[in-house]
Design an enzyme around this catalytic site. Structure first.
Site, PDB file in Angstrom:
ATOM      1  N   ASP A   6       0.826  -1.204   0.000  1.00  0.00           N
ATOM      2  CA  ASP A   6       0.000   0.000   0.000  1.00  0.00           C
ATOM      3  C   ASP A   6       0.864   1.260   0.000  1.00  0.00           C
ATOM      4  O   ASP A   6       1.916   1.295   0.643  1.00  0.00           O
ATOM      5  CB  ASP A   6      -0.904  -0.011   1.238  1.00  0.00           C
ATOM      6  CG  ASP A   6      -1.954   1.075   1.197  1.00  0.00           C
ATOM      7  OD1 ASP A   6      -2.304   1.530   0.089  1.00  0.00           O
ATOM      8  OD2 ASP A   6      -2.429   1.474   2.278  1.00  0.00           O
ATOM      9  N   GLY A   7       0.417   2.275  -0.707  1.00  0.00           N
ATOM     10  CA  GLY A   7       1.048   3.577  -0.643  1.00  0.00           C
ATOM     11  C   GLY A   7       1.729   4.043  -1.913  1.00  0.00           C
ATOM     12  O   GLY A   7       2.339   5.121  -1.934  1.00  0.00           O
ATOM     13  N   ASN A   8       1.636   3.278  -2.986  1.00  0.00           N
ATOM     14  CA  ASN A   8       2.284   3.686  -4.240  1.00  0.00           C
ATOM     15  C   ASN A   8       1.760   5.040  -4.745  1.00  0.00           C
ATOM     16  O   ASN A   8       2.536   5.928  -5.082  1.00  0.00           O
ATOM     17  CB  ASN A   8       2.067   2.635  -5.325  1.00  0.00           C
ATOM     18  CG  ASN A   8       2.888   1.380  -5.111  1.00  0.00           C
ATOM     19  OD1 ASN A   8       4.007   1.439  -4.636  1.00  0.00           O
ATOM     20  ND2 ASN A   8       2.326   0.241  -5.464  1.00  0.00           N
ATOM     21  N   LEU A  19      11.535 -20.549  -4.752  1.00  0.00           N
ATOM     22  CA  LEU A  19      10.549 -19.603  -4.214  1.00  0.00           C
ATOM     23  C   LEU A  19       9.308 -19.635  -5.081  1.00  0.00           C
ATOM     24  O   LEU A  19       9.408 -19.649  -6.307  1.00  0.00           O
ATOM     25  CB  LEU A  19      11.126 -18.177  -4.198  1.00  0.00           C
ATOM     26  CG  LEU A  19      10.139 -17.036  -3.902  1.00  0.00           C
ATOM     27  CD1 LEU A  19       9.620 -17.129  -2.469  1.00  0.00           C
ATOM     28  CD2 LEU A  19      10.796 -15.675  -4.152  1.00  0.00           C
ATOM     29  N   HIS A  46       3.554   3.970  -8.668  1.00  0.00           N
ATOM     30  CA  HIS A  46       3.417   2.559  -9.049  1.00  0.00           C
ATOM     31  C   HIS A  46       4.697   2.056  -9.706  1.00  0.00           C
ATOM     32  O   HIS A  46       5.136   0.924  -9.459  1.00  0.00           O
ATOM     33  CB  HIS A  46       2.234   2.382 -10.003  1.00  0.00           C
ATOM     34  CG  HIS A  46       0.909   2.683  -9.374  1.00  0.00           C
ATOM     35  ND1 HIS A  46       0.462   2.041  -8.240  1.00  0.00           N
ATOM     36  CD2 HIS A  46      -0.068   3.557  -9.724  1.00  0.00           C
ATOM     37  CE1 HIS A  46      -0.735   2.513  -7.913  1.00  0.00           C
ATOM     38  NE2 HIS A  46      -1.068   3.430  -8.794  1.00  0.00           N
TER      39      HIS A  46
END
Length: 224
Positions: A12-14, A122, A29
């Site tokens: 969150d927070g882009n 991964l 972004h």
């Protein structure tokens, strides 16, 4: 010391970062994608097997069309340019959510998933067009459709995360304390960290500090 197998992150927070530092949400972004690459690298270093990133929710379709288009162009470029690198690093890519995108993006996603399907170092899960409420309701619909008994095991078998262990740790950046319809079933016993920094400002030191704090917590799972 707690083992750490699966980290989930609400990035969150882009947009706010972009407005604050560049006067443009889309620049946030773009910068946020650089943070994604740093966190993937650090996840590999720490030998964590699963990383789930909340990239686009079912509610994000409410955003301005130009921002949505920019986000998906970023994703298309990432898949086109980075999939060989992910494959060389033995990273498996998995999309959770409803693949209801452009033909070009759907093809890139399918190609990337297929190409990396046997990788084991991964598993990178991207939550795209994902909403946990929809996922839970759909699981119950599938149980009914297939005339299965309602048990936890049967319910989980119809979740989009059916072969993925539940997150041990959930991190949300951006100084916002809510779950935003993300993995509501799966995080029932996850440790949750709310980070004040906006996602593009989040760095490897922040990530390592949270990981180290997690490892020292006494996890009770209802016990004492």
């Amino acid at each position: 010391m707690n083992p750490l197998n699966h980290v989930a992150i609400i990035m969150d927070g882009n947009g706010r970062w972009g407005l604050r530092y560049k006067k443009n949400r889309n620049d946030g972004h773009k910068e946020g994608l650089n943070t994604v690459e740093k966190i993937i690298k650090e996840t590999l270093k720490n030998k964590i097997k699963y990383l789930t990133l909340y990239a686009f929710s079912t509610e994000n379709w409410k955003r301005p069309k130009n921002e949505i288009n920019f986000l998906f162009n970023l994703l298309e470029n990432f898949l086109a340019e980075k999939i060989d690198e992910l494959n060389k690093k033995n990273i498996k890519l998995k999309i959770i959510g409803i693949k209801n995108f452009s033909e070009k993006l759907n093809n890139l996603i399918n190609k990337a998933e297929k190409k990396t399907s046997k990788n084991k170092k991964l598993q990178l899960n991207l939550a795209l067009n994902y909403g946990s409420k929809f996922e839970i309701l759909n699981s119950f619909k599938e149980l009914k459709k297939n005339k299965k008994k309602i048990t936890e095991k049967n319910f989980i078998s119809y979740l989009q995360t059916k072969n993925i262990p539940d997150p041990d740790l959930l991190i949300r950046t951006g100084n916002t304390k809510r779950l935003s319809n993300f993995l509501l079933w799966q995080i029932a016993y996850s440790e949750i960290y709310f980070e004040k920094k906006l996602w593009p400002s989040f760095n490897r030191k922040d990530y390592i500090e949270i990981i180290n704090n997690y490892k020292m917590i006494k996890r009770k799972f209802g016990n004492i």
